[in-house]
Scaffold this motif. Structure first.
Motif, PDB file in Angstrom:
ATOM      1  N   GLN A   4      47.540 -51.589  15.105  1.00 36.00           N
ATOM      2  CA  GLN A   4      46.239 -51.002  14.777  1.00 36.00           C
ATOM      3  C   GLN A   4      46.463 -49.511  14.519  1.00 36.00           C
ATOM      4  O   GLN A   4      47.057 -48.819  15.350  1.00 36.00           O
ATOM      5  N   ILE A   5      45.997 -49.032  13.385  1.00 38.28           N
ATOM      6  CA  ILE A   5      46.181 -47.627  13.020  1.00 38.28           C
ATOM      7  C   ILE A   5      44.800 -46.992  12.885  1.00 38.28           C
ATOM      8  O   ILE A   5      43.993 -47.418  12.057  1.00 38.28           O
ATOM      9  N   GLU A   6      44.536 -45.987  13.717  1.00 43.75           N
ATOM     10  CA  GLU A   6      43.242 -45.287  13.673  1.00 43.75           C
ATOM     11  C   GLU A   6      43.365 -44.108  12.710  1.00 43.75           C
ATOM     12  O   GLU A   6      44.236 -43.251  12.861  1.00 43.75           O
ATOM     13  N   VAL A   7      42.474 -44.078  11.719  1.00 38.09           N
ATOM     14  CA  VAL A   7      42.556 -43.089  10.649  1.00 38.09           C
ATOM     15  C   VAL A   7      41.169 -42.496  10.403  1.00 38.09           C
ATOM     16  O   VAL A   7      40.155 -43.179  10.568  1.00 38.09           O
ATOM     17  N   VAL A   8      41.143 -41.211   9.998  1.00 37.97           N
ATOM     18  CA  VAL A   8      39.891 -40.565   9.612  1.00 37.97           C
ATOM     19  C   VAL A   8      39.947 -40.170   8.147  1.00 37.97           C
ATOM     20  O   VAL A   8      41.018 -39.880   7.610  1.00 37.97           O
ATOM     21  N   GLY A   9      38.782 -40.175   7.504  1.00 37.59           N
ATOM     22  CA  GLY A   9      38.680 -39.766   6.105  1.00 37.59           C
ATOM     23  C   GLY A   9      37.512 -38.809   5.924  1.00 37.59           C
ATOM     24  O   GLY A   9      36.441 -39.021   6.492  1.00 37.59           O
ATOM     25  N   ALA A  10      37.735 -37.757   5.138  1.00 37.99           N
ATOM     26  CA  ALA A  10      36.700 -36.762   4.869  1.00 37.99           C
ATOM     27  C   ALA A  10      36.061 -37.036   3.516  1.00 37.99           C
ATOM     28  O   ALA A  10      36.742 -37.038   2.493  1.00 37.99           O
ATOM     29  N   VAL A  11      34.757 -37.277   3.531  1.00 42.84           N
ATOM     30  CA  VAL A  11      34.009 -37.417   2.290  1.00 42.84           C
ATOM     31  C   VAL A  11      33.409 -36.027   2.056  1.00 42.84           C
ATOM     32  O   VAL A  11      32.367 -35.676   2.616  1.00 42.84           O
ATOM     33  N   ILE A  12      34.127 -35.224   1.261  1.00 39.73           N
ATOM     34  CA  ILE A  12      33.769 -33.822   1.075  1.00 39.73           C
ATOM     35  C   ILE A  12      32.806 -33.701  -0.104  1.00 39.73           C
ATOM     36  O   ILE A  12      33.159 -33.980  -1.242  1.00 39.73           O
ATOM     37  N   ASN A  16      26.471 -32.650  -6.097  1.00 38.10           N
ATOM     38  CA  ASN A  16      26.384 -34.103  -6.286  1.00 38.10           C
ATOM     39  C   ASN A  16      27.753 -34.732  -6.528  1.00 38.10           C
ATOM     40  O   ASN A  16      27.851 -35.831  -7.033  1.00 38.10           O
ATOM     41  N   SER A  17      28.831 -34.016  -6.174  1.00 36.97           N
ATOM     42  CA  SER A  17      30.180 -34.534  -6.401  1.00 36.97           C
ATOM     43  C   SER A  17      30.944 -34.644  -5.086  1.00 36.97           C
ATOM     44  O   SER A  17      30.608 -33.990  -4.109  1.00 36.97           O
ATOM     45  N   ILE A  18      31.974 -35.481  -5.124  1.00 38.58           N
ATOM     46  CA  ILE A  18      32.783 -35.756  -3.935  1.00 38.58           C
ATOM     47  C   ILE A  18      34.249 -35.570  -4.283  1.00 38.58           C
ATOM     48  O   ILE A  18      34.692 -35.979  -5.361  1.00 38.58           O
ATOM     49  N   LEU A  19      34.993 -34.973  -3.358  1.00 41.12           N
ATOM     50  CA  LEU A  19      36.418 -34.742  -3.570  1.00 41.12           C
ATOM     51  C   LEU A  19      37.190 -36.047  -3.353  1.00 41.12           C
ATOM     52  O   LEU A  19      37.096 -36.667  -2.295  1.00 41.12           O
ATOM     53  N   CYS A  20      37.934 -36.466  -4.368  1.00 42.02           N
ATOM     54  CA  CYS A  20      38.724 -37.695  -4.313  1.00 42.02           C
ATOM     55  C   CYS A  20      40.192 -37.314  -4.460  1.00 42.02           C
ATOM     56  O   CYS A  20      40.532 -36.461  -5.282  1.00 42.02           O
ATOM     57  N   ALA A  21      41.048 -37.936  -3.667  1.00 41.12           N
ATOM     58  CA  ALA A  21      42.476 -37.611  -3.669  1.00 41.12           C
ATOM     59  C   ALA A  21      43.287 -38.823  -4.108  1.00 41.12           C
ATOM     60  O   ALA A  21      43.069 -39.936  -3.618  1.00 41.12           O
ATOM     61  N   GLN A  22      44.221 -38.589  -5.025  1.00 41.44           N
ATOM     62  CA  GLN A  22      45.076 -39.675  -5.501  1.00 41.44           C
ATOM     63  C   GLN A  22      46.401 -39.634  -4.760  1.00 41.44           C
ATOM     64  O   GLN A  22      47.069 -38.601  -4.712  1.00 41.44           O
ATOM     65  N   ARG A  23      46.782 -40.762  -4.183  1.00 36.07           N
ATOM     66  CA  ARG A  23      48.035 -40.858  -3.440  1.00 36.07           C
ATOM     67  C   ARG A  23      49.215 -40.691  -4.400  1.00 36.07           C
ATOM     68  O   ARG A  23      49.140 -41.103  -5.548  1.00 36.07           O
ATOM     69  N   SER A  24      50.287 -40.092  -3.916  1.00 34.80           N
ATOM     70  CA  SER A  24      51.460 -39.882  -4.773  1.00 34.80           C
ATOM     71  C   SER A  24      52.247 -41.183  -4.913  1.00 34.80           C
ATOM     72  O   SER A  24      52.011 -42.154  -4.181  1.00 34.80           O
ATOM     73  N   ILE A 103      40.344 -34.621  -7.589  1.00 36.01           N
ATOM     74  CA  ILE A 103      39.286 -34.385  -8.581  1.00 36.01           C
ATOM     75  C   ILE A 103      37.930 -34.486  -7.893  1.00 36.01           C
ATOM     76  O   ILE A 103      37.799 -35.120  -6.850  1.00 36.01           O
ATOM     77  N   TRP A 104      36.936 -33.842  -8.505  1.00 40.07           N
ATOM     78  CA  TRP A 104      35.547 -33.972  -8.058  1.00 40.07           C
ATOM     79  C   TRP A 104      34.885 -35.025  -8.930  1.00 40.07           C
ATOM     80  O   TRP A 104      34.961 -34.950 -10.158  1.00 40.07           O
ATOM     81  N   VAL A 105      34.263 -36.005  -8.290  1.00 41.59           N
ATOM     82  CA  VAL A 105      33.631 -37.110  -9.010  1.00 41.59           C
ATOM     83  C   VAL A 105      32.173 -37.214  -8.556  1.00 41.59           C
ATOM     84  O   VAL A 105      31.886 -37.109  -7.367  1.00 41.59           O
ATOM     85  N   LYS A 106      31.284 -37.430  -9.505  1.00 44.90           N
ATOM     86  CA  LYS A 106      29.865 -37.623  -9.169  1.00 44.90           C
ATOM     87  C   LYS A 106      29.723 -38.886  -8.312  1.00 44.90           C
ATOM     88  O   LYS A 106      30.397 -39.884  -8.553  1.00 44.90           O
ATOM     89  N   SER A 107      28.824 -38.829  -7.332  1.00 42.10           N
ATOM     90  CA  SER A 107      28.621 -39.951  -6.399  1.00 42.10           C
ATOM     91  C   SER A 107      28.451 -41.283  -7.113  1.00 42.10           C
ATOM     92  O   SER A 107      29.044 -42.285  -6.724  1.00 42.10           O
ATOM     93  N   PRO A 121      34.468 -49.800   1.200  1.00 44.07           N
ATOM     94  CA  PRO A 121      33.134 -49.885   1.818  1.00 44.07           C
ATOM     95  C   PRO A 121      32.419 -48.529   1.862  1.00 44.07           C
ATOM     96  O   PRO A 121      31.208 -48.463   1.646  1.00 44.07           O
ATOM     97  N   THR A 122      33.160 -47.449   2.117  1.00 45.41           N
ATOM     98  CA  THR A 122      32.552 -46.111   2.128  1.00 45.41           C
ATOM     99  C   THR A 122      32.065 -45.746   0.732  1.00 45.41           C
ATOM    100  O   THR A 122      30.970 -45.199   0.569  1.00 45.41           O
ATOM    101  N   VAL A 123      32.864 -46.046  -0.294  1.00 46.74           N
ATOM    102  CA  VAL A 123      32.465 -45.782  -1.685  1.00 46.74           C
ATOM    103  C   VAL A 123      31.135 -46.474  -1.972  1.00 46.74           C
ATOM    104  O   VAL A 123      30.211 -45.870  -2.538  1.00 46.74           O
ATOM    105  N   LYS A 124      31.013 -47.732  -1.549  1.00 47.25           N
ATOM    106  CA  LYS A 124      29.770 -48.488  -1.820  1.00 47.25           C
ATOM    107  C   LYS A 124      28.572 -47.851  -1.101  1.00 47.25           C
ATOM    108  O   LYS A 124      27.487 -47.756  -1.683  1.00 47.25           O
ATOM    109  N   ILE A 125      28.769 -47.417   0.130  1.00 43.70           N
ATOM    110  CA  ILE A 125      27.669 -46.774   0.884  1.00 43.70           C
ATOM    111  C   ILE A 125      27.219 -45.502   0.172  1.00 43.70           C
ATOM    112  O   ILE A 125      26.025 -45.268  -0.021  1.00 43.70           O
ATOM    113  N   ILE A 126      28.163 -44.683  -0.256  1.00 41.76           N
ATOM    114  CA  ILE A 126      27.830 -43.413  -0.936  1.00 41.76           C
ATOM    115  C   ILE A 126      27.097 -43.699  -2.248  1.00 41.76           C
ATOM    116  O   ILE A 126      26.113 -43.044  -2.569  1.00 41.76           O
ATOM    117  N   MET A 127      27.592 -44.672  -2.992  1.00 43.98           N
ATOM    118  CA  MET A 127      26.952 -45.006  -4.272  1.00 43.98           C
ATOM    119  C   MET A 127      25.540 -45.542  -4.052  1.00 43.98           C
ATOM    120  O   MET A 127      24.621 -45.199  -4.811  1.00 43.98           O
TER     121      MET A 127
END
Length: 132
Positions: A4-12, A16-24, A103-107, A121-127
């Motif tokens: 089990q891995i406990e992880v946190v994510g920041a929805v910045i 009306n935009s949100i910071l999205c990060a692309q994994r390398s 990148i900054w993406v509109k909700s 699931p977080t993306v769906k809640i925000i949308m």
């Protein structure tokens, strides 16, 4: 039994935009999009972990607001429990250190990116909230 891995994510949010990060390409789930954050260390609260991770990954500070949700997703390397929070940047501009791009993406346009499964699931809640 999988780890089990406990992880946190920041929805910045910024307006009306949100910071999205692309994994390398070198990270697990290469080139998928995620909310920046990382593993919670022993004896650390969600909020402490989030502030530390954003400082390490993006060299900036965030103000952590309300929790959005907790999602559980089973990957081949373990079960990730992702706790996402609404955040605001303090003053610094995020700087890339680990991710391929940010990148900054509109909700309402978040679903146009290929998200890591635990983040969906977080993306769906925000949308859904953006429609209100």
């Amino acid at each position: 039994m999988k780890k089990q891995i406990e992880v946190v994510g920041a929805v910045i949010f910024s307006e009306n935009s949100i910071l999205c990060a692309q994994r390398s390409e070198k990270m697990s789930l290469p080139l998928m999009w995620e909310f920046p954050g990382g593993k919670i260390e022993k004896n650390e609260t969600d909020i402490e972990a989030l502030k530390r991770e954003i400082k390490e990954e993006m060299l900036c500070d965030v103000e952590v607001g309300e929790k959005i949700t907790t999602t559980k997703y089973e990957y081949d390397f373990g079960i990730v429990n992702l706790h996402t929070y609404k955040c605001q940047l303090k003053e610094q501009i995020p700087t890339l250190t680990e991710h391929k791009s940010i990148i900054w993406v509109k909700s309402q346009e978040l679903d146009q990116l290929e998200w890591a499964p635990a983040d969906i699931p977080t993306v769906k809640i925000i949308m859904d909230e953006a429609k209100i």
